[in-house]
Structure formats: C-alpha cells, structure tokens
Design an enzyme around this catalytic site. Structure first.
Site, PDB file in Angstrom:
ATOM      1  N   GLN A  27       0.828  -1.199   0.000  1.00  0.00           N
ATOM      2  CA  GLN A  27       0.000   0.000   0.000  1.00  0.00           C
ATOM      3  C   GLN A  27       0.868   1.258   0.000  1.00  0.00           C
ATOM      4  O   GLN A  27       0.402   2.331  -0.326  1.00  0.00           O
ATOM      5  CB  GLN A  27      -0.942   0.002   1.218  1.00  0.00           C
ATOM      6  N   ARG A  37      -9.702  -0.514   7.136  1.00  0.00           N
ATOM      7  CA  ARG A  37     -10.667   0.411   6.520  1.00  0.00           C
ATOM      8  C   ARG A  37     -11.094   1.527   7.472  1.00  0.00           C
ATOM      9  O   ARG A  37     -12.274   1.811   7.659  1.00  0.00           O
ATOM     10  CB  ARG A  37     -11.901  -0.331   6.015  1.00  0.00           C
ATOM     11  N   CYS A  38     -10.097   2.116   8.122  1.00  0.00           N
ATOM     12  CA  CYS A  38     -10.400   3.303   8.916  1.00  0.00           C
ATOM     13  C   CYS A  38      -9.106   4.066   9.039  1.00  0.00           C
ATOM     14  O   CYS A  38      -8.036   3.519   8.860  1.00  0.00           O
ATOM     15  CB  CYS A  38     -10.910   2.938  10.309  1.00  0.00           C
ATOM     16  N   GLU A  85     -13.237   5.182   3.978  1.00  0.00           N
ATOM     17  CA  GLU A  85     -13.343   4.483   5.258  1.00  0.00           C
ATOM     18  C   GLU A  85     -14.517   4.934   6.102  1.00  0.00           C
ATOM     19  O   GLU A  85     -14.906   4.251   7.048  1.00  0.00           O
ATOM     20  CB  GLU A  85     -12.016   4.635   5.993  1.00  0.00           C
TER      21      GLU A  85
END
Lengths: 809, 288
Positions: free
Chosen positions: A240, A387-388, A763
């Site tokens: 990522q 996902r935050c 997110e």
C-alpha cells in the site's frame, strides 16, 4: 496540429465531455479487472524463479529447543532452509516495526504466537516447498500462554518478550511491566475529574472492539529479484506504501535506495493489511540475495488471517458526564490495547494509539481525558487501520455506543441527545478537547436530512408497538433502531503531526502534458481498488480542460512515481488529490503565459473557460489547452523553457474531517438469534464529490465490511492461544446474499483548506457503519435492560443474550 | 493450502473403478464432486496417494423411478437434482434441501453420492436420506449390497463403506402423495454447513398426523434419525404440546460440538427450533 473543438458546443457541453469532477465516470481500471487481465504479484513469473514458504509454530508460546532442517534440505528441489541462526549474522533476525518495536523475522529462540514464522524453505516450486515444510523438525518446550490482555500486567504473568526484558523504556516512554508496551495519554485529567465530580449523571461502560482482520481477497505476497551483477534489487509486492517499503528495505539491507526498485502492481484489496513489512518480504529478499535468483512468496488464506496484521482488539472503558437534561460535560476513556506479540501497529510514529483522541466525536464538550495502555499477548501482531483512519473506528465506536448508553440512563431519545450536543456549524474550525482542529461540518443539517429520510419518529412509534406485542407474546422478533453520527479524521497528514519512521506524511503528484495534449500523471499513492486511475484523471480533467480519457494515471513504480507515503487512512484524496490539483494549477499558470503569447494579449486579459483560455470580451479568440500543449514544446514564448509539466509535494495544513449520519433498522429473531437488517441508510459528507459513483461504491464496500465486523467477523483464540477459525469457512465474509441493501445519501460541506474541498470517503462507511449495526442490536434489547452487548453480534451470541434475559421459556 | 502429491485415475466403468480401489487399497480415495475431499487435501488433513475420479462413469448419473422407488445415481449433481421434474413431483424435499447446499457453483460439481458417502456430519443429504428411509447401493469386488442410510453412518467420516467399495446409487421409497415436508437449515452464510438443520416428512389425515420421520443434520458426529421424536408426533394434531414433546426428544439425542457456529447448548436448541419450524411447515404443506 491546430485542431479546435467545434465552436457550436457550449461551455457546459464541453465540460461534460471532459468527464471531470462531479461526473459518474465509469472506472477505467475495471476494463482489465473484469476481463481477468489485471496484473497482480502472483502473475509475476520470472525465469528461474524459486518459491519460498514458512514453517510455522504450532504453539502460541514455547521455547525452541532445536530445529533440524537436514531432511528438508535433502529433498530434491529444495535449495535452502533459512532459520533465525542464518539471519543473525546479517542482523536480520529482527526487523523494526512501524511502532518503534522490533519483530522477529524468524523466531529467535522462542515462539510468541501460533503460526509464527520459524523457518523459510526455498524450493523450485510451491509443491516441493510445501512438502519440505513438513520435513523440518522443530522441538518445542511449551511455556505458559497469555491470551487475556487483562491478565498481561499481573505480577506473575508469563514473560513474553525476553529480547527486551531489560529495556524498560520503549518507543513511547517507560514500560511498567515486562508485558507492558506503552502508556499514552492526552487531555486535561484534572479538569475532567472535576467535571465528573460535579455531574448529575455519570455513564460508564466497557466497550470491547474485538480482534478482526482486514482479509483482502488477495493475500500478502512478493517477488524479490536480486541482480548481483548490477547490485540492484527489484521487489514486486502487495504494498500500500511502495516508497516507504523502498526506504525501509534500503535501511535494513544497506543497499543504496537508488538500486532498489519497488513495484506494486495491481493490488486486490488492502484495507490496512498491506501497509506493514512482513517476514515474507525480508526472507524473500534475503533468499534472492543469497541465491542470486528471483524468489516468490505468497501467503495462503490461513496464513493471512492468522499472521499478517490483525485490527482492533481495543478494550475501552468509556465514561460520559452529563447534566440531567442531557448536556455532555466531559468524557473519560481508558483503553487496554492488545497488540499481540510485537508492537507492529501501523500508525504515524508519534501516535501509539493512532487518532483515538478523535473519541469525543461530533459533540461539543469542554473537557476530556484519554489514556491508553498497550500490552503484549501471545497473539499475532498488528493493529492496523482496517478500513479506517488510525484507530478512528475504535474511537467512533466508543463515543457512539457511549451516547446510546447515556441516553438510556437519562431516559432520553438518543437522536435528541446527539442533536443537543452537536458541534454547531458556526463553531468550525472547532478545537476539540483532545487536540484536533475540525475543519468544517454541518451536523444538524445532515442529521435532520437523515431523520426525515428514514422517518425516524415513526420508526420509534413502530418499535414501541412491537415491544408491546413482544411482551404480549404475539411476536418473537425484536426491532432495533441503530444510529451513528460519526466524525472521521483522515488525510494523514500534516508533517507537524505525522511521520512514519521519520518520513513526513506528505504526498505527491507529477503531471506531464504531451505535445498532442494527452497526459501522463503519477502519484505517490497506490490504489488497491479505490479507482485512482479514474478519479485523479477527473481532477486533472477539470483543472486543465483535457478529457479524462486522454489522461493516464500511473502509480506503484517507485522508479517513476514521485515519492509518497501511499494509500491508507483515506489519505489519497486529501494528500495526493490535493497535490494533483496544485500541480495542475502550476501547469495552468504556465499555459496562460503561453496562451497570452499566442493570442498576443496580456495574461490578465485572458479568462479560463472549461478547456481553453479566451480573451475577455472576445470569446471567439481563444487557445485550447491542446493547442497550448503543442505550442509549449514547439513555439514557447521567448525566455520560457519548453514543455508543460509540474510536480507537487503536498504537506497538508490540516487533516480533513468527513462525517455522516447513519440509520439502521433491524429485526432479531430471539429464538435463533438471527438478526435481519431491514433497512440501512447512510448519509455521507465527504466534502467535494469527485465521482459520485465511486463514492457510492466505496460506501457500499465499507458498509459491507462494517456489517461483517459488527455481525460476525472475529479472530478468536482459545486458552492455549490456538487461533480459531482462520479460514473463510469461519471468518465471516458476507456474500451478496447476506449483505443488506444500502441506501446512500449525502450533504456537501467542502474542506476549507483542501484545494478542491474534498475530504476522503473510503473508510467513513466502515467507521460509521460498525457502531450503527451494534447500536441497532443493542437498541433492540435495550427495553429489556440488557446492558451493553459486546460485538460480534453473531446469532449464537444474540441467542445467549435472550437466554440471559429469560426470553426462551 | 498445497496438497501433497498424488496420482490421478479416471476409470470409465464402475468395475474399473472398483478394481482400481481394490488394487490401490487404503492409499486411494474415490473422488466425486471433490468439495469436501479437495479442501481436506489442501490443508493436508487428507493425503491420499491416489485419487480415483468417478466423473467419467456415465452409469453413475441419472434419476429414475423403479417400482415404488426413486433411484438416483451417485454422481448426479445437486444442480441436476434441483432441475429434476421427477423429483419436484415425487420428492420435492430433495430440491428444497439441495438449494440450501453451498452455492450454485459448488452445486454444479457437488454430487448426492459424495455428499452422502463422505460421512461428514455437516453434509445435508445424510440426515435427509435417513428421514426418507433411503438405502445405499454399495458396489465392491463382491458385487452390490444395500445398506440403509439409517445404518450407514458410524462416526464422523466413518461409514459402512469397505475398502474397494463405492456408493453407486441411492434408492428412496416414494412418500405418499400429499405428504408434507420441509428442510429447515440454520447457517451463518451461504456456503456454510448447518449450525443445525432438520428434515421432516409427514402425512396427515383428518387433522391428525398419521406418519412422521425426522432427520437432524450436524448436531452429532453422525446424522441423526430422530425416531422417538417422530413417534411423538404421530396421532397428534401437531399442536404445541406435541411439538414441544418432539423437540425435547430430538434435543435429547443431539451431542453437537462447540465451534464457530456456537456452543453445544446453542446448537442443540437450534436443532429443536429447526425441527419445530420444519414440522409446522410440513404440516402446512400436507394434504389432509
């Protein structure tokens, strides 16, 4: 090359043809993804490539008495078996973590969690490697296992980290126990205590946010290829943050950074799982350096779920102090953070608990205090932001559950309690008591729109009737209404707050216009499915008047892309998206000079019109950006260098603060514990909307993962530290059948400091969705005085709640 | 998730398959749809040295009526079961059950024989076959023998199949016209095994239950034929008291394991809930 757009088109028509910001442009990357033509790491096949695989620990905590690799090495097709003993002389048996700890690359003298990497087998193919793993004989002496984080700091708790047992100061200050990692606090402790002492009502609960895993469909993997002649290493991987990986590899290996080529090709989902550095990367690199041929490492599903970065595992004792009519006076929160065997949290380095201090949420309160203790246990390490933004989902869960339990104790409607305590639009920029400066928001507007859309008051009336019917024995269903009003903090981040291992968290864009007016642009971020190739092109299309279809976006190759910190924490739009707009504006400024030269007017006499500069008052006199591009190379004004390109490294002045109002209606069958989501409405405000279709897709995906986390996902351990259910048979990944139908909506409150006013959205639905589902479940049982019900809310646990409440007679 | 090495055989006849299995002995496993065996091989919980794929044996496929029985070839896929007009007319509970197995992709591969013969208590067909009073045709070196589904299962993955034997067909007596039926399955998601499931077939006359049979899935290490529970329904109007009694009797014979689907007590209770719902639905479908 003096092609002009047909003059009959209006500005609006020309703007539509650009497919710029605000349009539902179809995702250009989907053409290859939907036809099976993506290029993922496992598609990389090089001549002579070998395959590496791990021998993993069967124990959660044990001393390694011996490792016998002789039988494995004797198997035809096996080229090497690496153990910690082989890495020690290279000082590579441990690697630094993002959190300032070290992590064993291969277990050194003992294992600290089940499935920990013990030895790395390198063979001609995957099958031989898998056979060889079974031939490595490891003798273990089991040690007492520590699974419960609440027992980690007991005086006689087993010592886990012998490697740092004498190091009583960690990366974030003193350690008070051999299993203690850090203590971190923020806010006004005394002021908060004082506010609590005076309050009419104190509401206190312990909210556990259980251990889950991001579980991207593509697992973590890499191919390392060392060219010994050139002294260059090429590393393809599911990264990522490819540039950060290049820097870390350089620092660890000693190879100069310009001789390391890190390439992140297409990535099949990340969700935080692919931020960190893993043993597989190090071992593949070492094996390729030693053997001089390419080495591939690919995790299988069980390895992914049980070893590479988990998420959450926060135990949050949360208190709100309020007046009896519902004005919140203070918040106090203590977190016990279970980090597993090594502190490998992926947070900006100064933030050991991420941005947990956003936990005062959307509510105006004068004072708050947050403290966090991190502890070691015999579990896999990690603590990534699934996902935050960093620990924001935990923070939002704590405040949004606390609002509900406070409302219950006050006998107030929880929507009304929220409205009463909202930060008001005129208070922005708002200085929150735990340090952040919220850039913008209009919470009452969003809340009202959402409540009207779902018919909130009517739902409460229906619920009241259902509760009466339940009490009369006419139905076996309980109706729950979930609310979540969240404030996210995304776009890490300003260099004054954020760095990773000393690298400031800017991001970048480089835009180059070709002579014929098409564009290649490169960013320091890396899409894992977010649709960057589509949306960055839309920003440029609007800024420069070049059709999005004529713009190619490229990411992931560290040789060509400008340095950036990658994609996670909803940071791409707030950082690289901003850099894209700024770089485009640099180009536009030069284009204006060229246009003025070509039209023989002063720059100030020109105005921008969608895709061209035109002379003010003489709209038929213009030069399109395409014409300007040609001229920039071939007939630039005197004293102006040829070409039309720009780069921008963007250090954001602040985070961005997306927010949203979510409502969920749920029906729970008390006889089976099965919960059915009848309705889910999500209103998101992410500022300026670049591509509404991609936003909607992001919201759908984030809500689906929120549904999964709240309603079933769990990485569970038994008392011996055996990881339970690390496969998709047990780890809940909902299919289209289980997934509720999503209703999406929006308001637009642009970020005042972002060049295009955008805030990031990937997110938000996860952050807002998890408490919304959990609140719906809790709300269903609330009239029976069930108390807080911990996640995950899978059927058997909800059935147990019914059993506890005597509903099954 | 990488299986050990094995040899692959694809015989064209039952005789060839049996001969291979006899010759290769314990090291060989017959392969039907593969959706239980292959995952076990990938995790190396099963390490057969030979796989004998039955897919090319045409004789093992098909559904036909023979006397008062329906005979289904072991390699008939669940997809075929779902699409069969004959089963829809005579044994609709097979279609209802098949639709609750895994997902459409797996049902294209998964077979009734594999589902029944593997001895996995999580499979749905075994309890249904017990409920229906089916018998299995087992073909081995000494010819064909029949074993009742209710006698076939010994423990998890242990069955009456001897080495060298293949389950070749399933024979099911056709229930009376107008029978009521239902298969109720509680599962966490598509593709999951049952937390608990119940198959019920019954007949009604004059408002009373005249016969009943019950099978329970995945609440013990074998499928369960709940004979006493079924007997408790016969002669009743299937009222609450009768269902309460049957549920209690059914729960009493369960011994589920605790797993990710829930603790044992939950799975026992869910067997009861599934039975109650299946019986109620079967009653609503039965012609009086």
């Amino acid at each position: 090359m003096n092609v002009q757009a047909p003059i009959e088109l209006t500005s609006a028509e020309r703007a539509e043809k650009l497919q710029g910001m605000g349009c539902k442009r179809k995702r250009v990357e989907d053409i290859r993804f939907t036809q099976g033509k993506g290029n993922y790491v496992d598609d990389v096949k090089l001549p002579g490539m070998l395959f590496g695989d791990f021998v993993r620990s069967s124990h959660a905590h044990a001393r390694i008495k011996s490792i016998d690799t002789s039988k494995a090495k004797a198997l035809p097709g096996v080229l090497a078996v690496l153990t910690a003993a082989d890495l020690k002389p290279l000082n590579l048996h441990y690697m630094p973590t993002l959190a300032g700890d070290v992590q064993a690359v291969l277990a050194d003298e003992k294992v600290l969690f089940q499935n920990q990497e013990v030895a790395f087998v390198v063979a001609k193919d995957r099958y031989i490697a898998a056979d060889a793993i079974e031939l490595v004989e490891v003798e273990y002496e089991p040690l007492p296992v520590l699974v419960d984080p609440f027992k980690a700091l007991e005086p006689d708790a087993p010592l886990l980290r012998e490697d740092i047992k004498d190091k009583m100061t960690g990366a974030h200050g003193p350690r008070k126990h051999h299993n203690h990692i850090f203590f971190w606090d923020i806010g006004d402790k005394d002021g908060t205590d004082e506010a609590f002492a005076k309050a009419d009502v104190v509401s206190k609960d312990m909210f556990t946010y259980h251990r889950v895993h991001p579980s991207p469909l593509e697992t973590c993997q890499c191919v390392a290829s060392m060219d010994k002649i050139k002294g260059e290493l090429t590393l393809w991987g599911t990264f990522q943050a490819p540039h950060v990986i290049r820097t870390v590899v350089s620092l660890i290996s000693g190879l100069p950074e310009h001789k390391i080529h890190v390439i992140a090709p297409d990535i099949g989902g990340g969700f935080g799982n692919k931020v960190g550095a893993y043993s597989g990367y190090v071992c593949a690199v070492v094996a390729s350096i030693v053997l001089g041929v390419p080495v591939k490492w690919v995790e299988d599903r069980m390895e992914n779920l049980s070893t590479t970065s988990f998420a959450r595992d926060y135990h949050m004792t949360t208190e709100l102090a309020a007046t009896k009519d519902g004005k919140i006076l203070a918040m106090r929160c203590h977190v016990l953070a279970d980090h597993g065997a090594f502190d490998a949290c992926a947070d900006p380095s100064k933030w050991p608990a991420g941005f947990m201090n956003i936990c005062t949420g959307s509510y105006d309160m004068p004072v708050a205090y947050l403290s966090v203790d991190g502890v070691y246990t015999n579990k896999a390490s990690g603590g990534v932001a699934y996902r935050c933004s960093f620990r924001v989902t935990e923070a939002v869960y704590a405040i949004e559950r606390a609002i509900e339990t406070l409302a219950q104790r006050l006998g107030m409607d929880s929507a009304d309690l929220r409205i009463k305590n909202f930060i008001q639009p005129e208070q922005f920029p708002y200085h929150a008591p735990l340090g952040w400066e919220y850039d913008s928001g209009n919470y009452p507007l969003a809340m009202k729109k959402a409540m009207d859309a779902v018919g909130y008051r009517a739902l409460r009336a229906e619920q009241k009737q259902k509760q009466e019917a339940f009490k009369r024995g006419e139905t076996r269903e309980l109706m729950g209404i979930g609310i979540s009003f969240f404030t996210e903090i995304v776009g890490a981040g300003p260099s004054k707050n954020c760095d990773i291992l000393g690298v400031a968290m800017f991001d970048s864009a480089e835009i180059r216009i070709h002579p014929t007016g098409s564009i290649i642009a490169r960013m320091g971020t890396k899409s894992q499915g977010q649709g960057h190739e589509t949306t960055y092109a839309q920003i440029i299309a609007t800024e420069l008047g070049i059709p999005a279809d004529d713009i190619m976006i490229e990411e992931g190759n560290t040789d060509t892309a400008p340095y950036g910190l990658g994609t996670y924490g909803s940071r791409s739009t707030p950082t690289a998206g901003a850099a894209t707009a700024v770089a485009a504006r640099k180009i536009k400024a030069k284009a204006q000079m060229i246009a003025a030269h070509l039209l023989e007017v002063h720059e100030g006499d020109l105005e921008w019109d969608v895709d061209r500069f035109r002379v003010k008052g003489l709209p038929e006199k213009f030069k399109t950006m395409k014409e300007i591009a040609w001229a920039s190379y071939n007939s630039p004004p005197p004293n102006l260098e040829p070409g039309l390109e720009a780069v921008n490294y963007y250090d954001p002045p602040n985070m961005t603060y997306p927010f949203g109002a979510y409502f969920c209606v749920m029906d729970i069958d008390v006889d089976t514990g099965v919960a059915k989501t009848r309705r889910f409405y999500a209103l998101d405000d992410c500022g300026t909307r670049i591509n509404p279709m991609i936003i909607e897709g992001q919201v759908h995906g984030g809500l689906t993962e929120a549904f999964a986390v709240a309603m079933g996902q769990e990485i569970r351990y038994d008392e011996q530290g055996n990881v339970m259910g690390a496969s998709f048979m047990d780890f809940f990944l909902p299919t289209a059948v289980e997934t509720p139908k999503w209703e999406t909506d929006y308001t637009v409150t642009p970020s005042p400091h972002h060049p295009i006013g955008a805030k990031g959205v990937g997110e938000s639905p996860h952050v807002g969705g998890v408490p919304c589902f959990s609140n719906a479940v809790n709300d269903a049982f609330a009239f029976l005085n069930a108390g807080h019900i911990q996640m995950p809310h899978d059927a058997w646990r909800l059935w147990k709640v019914g059993e506890r409440l005597g509903l099954h007679v | 998730m990488i299986p050990g090495s094995f040899d692959y055989h694809r015989p064209k006849s039952v005789a060839d398959a049996v001969a291979l299995l006899v010759k290769l002995g314990e090291d060989a496993r017959p392969l039907a749809g593969g959706h239980s065996l292959i995952p076990m091989m990938k995790t190396r919980l099963a390490t057969p040295e030979h796989l004998v794929d039955l897919r090319a044996i045409g004789d093992l496929k098909g559904i036909r009526e023979e006397g008062g029985d329906i005979v289904i070839g072991a390699m008939t896929t669940q997809h075929t079961l779902i699409g069969s007009d004959l089963l829809a007319a005579k044994l609709p509970i097979i279609r209802e059950t098949s639709l609750l197995i895994a997902d459409p992709q797996i049902r294209y591969m998964g077979t009734i024989g594999g589902n029944a013969a593997n001895g996995d208590p999580g499979n749905d067909m075994p309890a249904l076959m017990q409920c229906l009073g089916a018998s299995y045709e087992l073909t081995g070196p000494n010819g064909v023998r029949r074993v009742a589904a209710r006698e076939f299962y010994q423990a998890a993955y242990f069955t009456a199949l001897e080495t060298g034997e293949i389950l070749t067909a399933i024979r099911i007596p056709v229930p009376p016209v107008g029978h009521g039926y239902a298969y109720e399955k509680l599962k966490r998601k598509i593709g999951d095994y049952a937390t608990a499931a119940a198959a019920v077939v019954l007949t009604m006359s004059g408002g009373k239950c005249t016969s009943a049979s019950i099978g329970l899935t995945n609440v013990a290490d074998t499928p369960l034929w709940a004979e006493e529970a079924a007997n408790a329904l016969v002669g009743t109007a299937l009222d609450k008291a009768a269902l309460d009694k049957a549920v209690a009797l059914a729960e009493a014979i369960t011994s589920p394991a605790a797993d990710g689907r829930g603790p044992a007590e939950y799975r026992t209770k869910m067997a009861g809930v599934m039975l109650r719902r299946a019986a109620e639905r079967a009653k609503s479908r039965a012609k009086n």
